[in-house]
Enzyme design. Structure first.
Site, PDB file in Angstrom:
ATOM      1  N   HIS A  38       0.880  -1.183   0.000  1.00  0.00           N
ATOM      2  CA  HIS A  38       0.000   0.000   0.000  1.00  0.00           C
ATOM      3  C   HIS A  38       0.914   1.228   0.000  1.00  0.00           C
ATOM      4  O   HIS A  38       1.811   1.307   0.815  1.00  0.00           O
ATOM      5  CB  HIS A  38      -0.898  -0.013   1.241  1.00  0.00           C
ATOM      6  CG  HIS A  38      -0.155   0.054   2.544  1.00  0.00           C
ATOM      7  ND1 HIS A  38      -0.320  -0.862   3.558  1.00  0.00           N
ATOM      8  CD2 HIS A  38       0.792   0.913   2.999  1.00  0.00           C
ATOM      9  CE1 HIS A  38       0.477  -0.561   4.565  1.00  0.00           C
ATOM     10  NE2 HIS A  38       1.165   0.509   4.260  1.00  0.00           N
ATOM     11  N   HIS A  51      -1.195   4.118  10.208  1.00  0.00           N
ATOM     12  CA  HIS A  51      -0.040   5.029  10.135  1.00  0.00           C
ATOM     13  C   HIS A  51      -0.270   6.313  10.921  1.00  0.00           C
ATOM     14  O   HIS A  51       0.297   7.346  10.602  1.00  0.00           O
ATOM     15  CB  HIS A  51       0.266   5.382   8.679  1.00  0.00           C
ATOM     16  CG  HIS A  51       0.508   4.230   7.769  1.00  0.00           C
ATOM     17  ND1 HIS A  51      -0.471   3.374   7.348  1.00  0.00           N
ATOM     18  CD2 HIS A  51       1.651   3.775   7.189  1.00  0.00           C
ATOM     19  CE1 HIS A  51       0.039   2.463   6.536  1.00  0.00           C
ATOM     20  NE2 HIS A  51       1.326   2.675   6.429  1.00  0.00           N
ATOM     21  N   HIS A  57      11.047  -1.050   2.056  1.00  0.00           N
ATOM     22  CA  HIS A  57      11.106   0.399   1.847  1.00  0.00           C
ATOM     23  C   HIS A  57      11.509   1.119   3.127  1.00  0.00           C
ATOM     24  O   HIS A  57      11.249   0.654   4.222  1.00  0.00           O
ATOM     25  CB  HIS A  57       9.814   0.985   1.272  1.00  0.00           C
ATOM     26  CG  HIS A  57       8.557   0.858   2.080  1.00  0.00           C
ATOM     27  ND1 HIS A  57       7.997  -0.341   2.459  1.00  0.00           N
ATOM     28  CD2 HIS A  57       7.695   1.804   2.547  1.00  0.00           C
ATOM     29  CE1 HIS A  57       6.858  -0.141   3.098  1.00  0.00           C
ATOM     30  NE2 HIS A  57       6.655   1.159   3.190  1.00  0.00           N
ATOM     31  N   GLU A  65       6.611  -3.593   7.556  1.00  0.00           N
ATOM     32  CA  GLU A  65       5.180  -3.853   7.286  1.00  0.00           C
ATOM     33  C   GLU A  65       4.950  -5.253   6.708  1.00  0.00           C
ATOM     34  O   GLU A  65       3.810  -5.724   6.668  1.00  0.00           O
ATOM     35  CB  GLU A  65       4.643  -2.819   6.288  1.00  0.00           C
ATOM     36  CG  GLU A  65       4.580  -1.410   6.844  1.00  0.00           C
ATOM     37  CD  GLU A  65       4.080  -0.390   5.834  1.00  0.00           C
ATOM     38  OE1 GLU A  65       3.746   0.720   6.246  1.00  0.00           O
ATOM     39  OE2 GLU A  65       4.023  -0.692   4.622  1.00  0.00           O
TER      40      GLU A  65
HETATM   41  C1  DHB Z   1       5.033   5.065   1.229  1.00  0.00           C
HETATM   42  C2  DHB Z   1       4.894   3.720   1.551  1.00  0.00           C
HETATM   43  C3  DHB Z   1       4.095   3.319   2.625  1.00  0.00           C
HETATM   44  O1  DHB Z   1       3.938   2.036   3.041  1.00  0.00           O
HETATM   45  C4  DHB Z   1       3.404   4.248   3.366  1.00  0.00           C
HETATM   46  O2  DHB Z   1       2.596   3.813   4.340  1.00  0.00           O
HETATM   47  C5  DHB Z   1       3.556   5.603   3.060  1.00  0.00           C
HETATM   48  C6  DHB Z   1       4.361   5.998   1.987  1.00  0.00           C
HETATM   49  C7  DHB Z   1       5.860   5.514   0.071  1.00  0.00           C
HETATM   50  O3  DHB Z   1       6.602   4.719  -0.516  1.00  0.00           O
HETATM   51  O4  DHB Z   1       5.762   6.709  -0.289  1.00  0.00           O
HETATM   52 FE    FE Z   2       2.743   1.874   4.915  1.00  0.00          FE
END
Ligand code: DHB
Ligand code: FE
Length: 277
Positions: free
Chosen positions: A12, A59, A192, A239
């Site tokens: 997401h 979040h 990420h 996550e």
């Molecule tokens: C991004 C990824 C995420 O899982 C999130 O919750 C917010 C931003 C991103 O890659 O910008």
């Molecule tokens: Fe996220």
């Protein structure tokens, strides 16, 4: 008894909401990501789930640092999405499956998972965007039970604990006296990191191993501590715990029906898996 028909795990990223709004599905940047979803939607049209248990990490829309449950289960008649400040449109409300919520809550507590019960809950992009990817008309032909796992504030639940939490969710669903067909979703990841000196960090090799382990060896990721998983996948890559919860809920052996992996969307390595239970 209710039947678990399968599991879907997906990343997401807030920017997905902007791309949907601006109809960028065929834009060269977005196409390799959006192209992952039509086979899943085709399967959904045949599999016809009645209820979706959506395991996601909040979040900061619903829970903030002052009150941060490790595991929470929604028990609301309706769940609303709201502006998180990303500049993406909010989505129509989702109808809760109260009967399954309360059955899961009773079953999980009896199974020694002392979850927080939420009779009101807001759902953020971790919930709403995966739903919009699966049902683009946003008329939500399913009822939902949101499940939230803390990935925001230390200490986080271990990977092993998340897998066992998923197994307990699976037992709960399967002991529900209902003829409803239940889909389990897990949203978040894959690797990420949004901030700090490693912002933009992605680990393709780990992600692909992790995706393979979801089918044959879901315990694989439990060899790593939370700190090791953050090292390997980034501060937000953690996550992937949502994927372990969803996988744990699937009974017995699973089959991979479809998967997709694309780097990057925003700062994220995006993954998608459809598993038949
Ligand atoms: C991004 C990824 C995420 O899982 C999130 O919750 C917010 C931003 C991103 O890659 O910008
Ligand atoms: Fe996220």
């Amino acid at each position: 008894m209710a039947r678990i028909i399968g599991g879907i795990t997906t990343s997401h990223v807030p920017a997905i909401g902007g791309a949907i709004h601006r109809r960028l599905q065929d834009d060269p940047y977005w196409k390799p990501f959006f192209d992952g979803y039509p086979p899943v939607r085709k399967w959904l049209a045949e599999a016809r789930p009645d209820t979706v248990v959506v395991v996601h990490n909040d979040h900061g829309l619903n829970f903030f640092l002052d009150r941060m449950p490790t595991f929470a289960v929604g028990a609301a008649p309706q769940y609303r999405n709201a502006d998180e400040g990303w500049g993406i449109p909010t989505l129509p409300p989702f109808t809760g499956d109260l009967d399954l919520s309360w059955h899961m809550i009773e079953s999980l507590v009896a199974d020694e998972f002392d979850i927080v019960t939420c009779q009101e809950m807001m759902v953020d992009h971790g919930f709403s965007l995966p739903m919009a990817l699966l049902w683009p008309t946003q008329d939500w032909p399913v009822r939902v039970v949101p499940v939230v796992v803390n990935t925001v504030q230390a200490p986080l639940p271990t990977a092993a604990r998340c897998l066992r939490f998923g197994e307990a969710i699976g037992r709960a669903i399967q002991s529900w006296e209902s003829d409803r067909r239940v889909l389990v979703m897990g949203t978040g990841g894959l690797s990420h990191q949004l901030d700090g000196t490693r912002a933009g960090y992605i680990n393709r090799e780990f992600d692909l191993k992790f995706m393979a382990s979801m089918i044959d060896d879901p315990k694989w990721a439990t060899q790593y501590s939370i700190e090791e998983l953050v090292e390997l996948t980034g501060t937000q890559g953690i996550e992937l715990l949502m994927w372990l919860v969803a996988r744990g809920a699937l009974p017995g052996k699973v089959r991979r029906l479809h998967s997709n992996y694309h780097i990057p969307i925003s700062n994220t390595a995006t993954g998608l898996m459809l598993m038949a239970a």
